[in-house]
Scaffold this active site. Sequence first.
Site, PDB file in Angstrom:
ATOM      1  CB  CYS A   8     -11.813  25.384  10.799  1.00  0.00           C
ATOM      2  SG  CYS A   8     -10.989  24.508  12.149  1.00  0.00           S
ATOM      3  CG  ASN A  11      -7.008  25.320  15.705  1.00  0.00           C
ATOM      4  OD1 ASN A  11      -6.195  25.603  16.567  1.00  0.00           O
ATOM      5  ND2 ASN A  11      -6.620  24.870  14.529  1.00  0.00           N
ATOM      6  CB  CYS A  13     -12.385  18.991  12.449  1.00  0.00           C
ATOM      7  SG  CYS A  13     -13.272  18.302  13.862  1.00  0.00           S
ATOM      8  NE  ARG A  14     -14.234  22.709   9.207  1.00  0.00           N
ATOM      9  CZ  ARG A  14     -15.151  23.680   9.199  1.00  0.00           C
ATOM     10  NH1 ARG A  14     -15.744  23.981   8.049  1.00  0.00           N
ATOM     11  NH2 ARG A  14     -15.473  24.307  10.293  1.00  0.00           N
ATOM     12  CB  SER A  15      -7.809  25.026  10.657  1.00  0.00           C
ATOM     13  OG  SER A  15      -8.054  24.956  12.037  1.00  0.00           O
ATOM     14  CG  ASP A 119     -18.124  21.705  11.219  1.00  0.00           C
ATOM     15  OD1 ASP A 119     -17.428  20.718  11.543  1.00  0.00           O
ATOM     16  OD2 ASP A 119     -18.535  22.549  12.012  1.00  0.00           O
TER      17      ASP A 119
HETATM   18  P1  4NP Z   1     -13.601  22.402  12.964  1.00  0.00           P
HETATM   19  O1  4NP Z   1     -14.809  21.487  13.473  1.00  0.00           O
HETATM   20  O2  4NP Z   1     -14.138  23.826  12.889  1.00  0.00           O
HETATM   21  O3  4NP Z   1     -13.275  21.856  11.619  1.00  0.00           O
HETATM   22  O4  4NP Z   1     -12.496  22.247  13.982  1.00  0.00           O
HETATM   23  C1  4NP Z   1     -15.558  21.789  14.621  1.00  0.00           C
HETATM   24  C2  4NP Z   1     -15.036  21.533  15.864  1.00  0.00           C
HETATM   25  C3  4NP Z   1     -15.778  21.807  16.991  1.00  0.00           C
HETATM   26  C4  4NP Z   1     -17.050  22.343  16.866  1.00  0.00           C
HETATM   27  C5  4NP Z   1     -17.567  22.601  15.628  1.00  0.00           C
HETATM   28  C6  4NP Z   1     -16.805  22.339  14.491  1.00  0.00           C
HETATM   29  N1  4NP Z   1     -17.822  22.616  18.029  1.00  0.00           N
HETATM   30  O5  4NP Z   1     -18.972  23.044  17.877  1.00  0.00           O
HETATM   31  O6  4NP Z   1     -17.336  22.426  19.144  1.00  0.00           O
END
Ligand code: 4NP
Length: 149
Positions: A8, A11, A13-15, A119
């Site tokens: 993702c 790294n 939240c989703r992955s 996201d």
């Molecule tokens: P992820 O979510 O891609 O599912 O881990 C996010 C985590 C952090 C950020 C964006 C999305 N960020 O902008 O820091």
Amino acid sequence: MPSVLFVCLGNICRSPMAEGIARQRAADKGVSARFDSAGTIGHHAGERADPRTRAVLERHGIPYDGRSRKLTADDFEQFDLILAMDRSNLADMTAICPADHRHKLRLVLEPTGGGEVPDPYYGGPDGFDAGYRMLLAAIDRWLDGLRGA
Ligand code: 4NP
């Protein structure tokens, strides 16, 4: 043993959620595979998963203690299947993936229709629950495919 990397943006939240689900469901189904996750940005490198991801996993009895890391060039060599959460992740991965490994890059929701896991970072806890449900359904299908691999 087949290896699967979930990717993702951050790294956190989703992955990591996908990785935790995959490891537990593979154990439940008797599928032998190696799982990991990474982000296309290194902004959260070294951090634990987002507390909202950890809460969803805990609620479903899934242990997870991984730390965020950035996707590396080596990952394209090391993993058999590299699954993106959304089209933006897929585009970012494709841009840095050597041509002879591009066949490994797919959308994680491909087996259940090929949409995106939105996201959830800037939203509320509902986004994390929705992501869990989407990932569980799709990962079960990927694992059924790996069972014969
Ligand atoms: P992820 O979510 O891609 O599912 O881990 C996010 C985590 C952090 C950020 C964006 C999305 N960020 O902008 O820091």
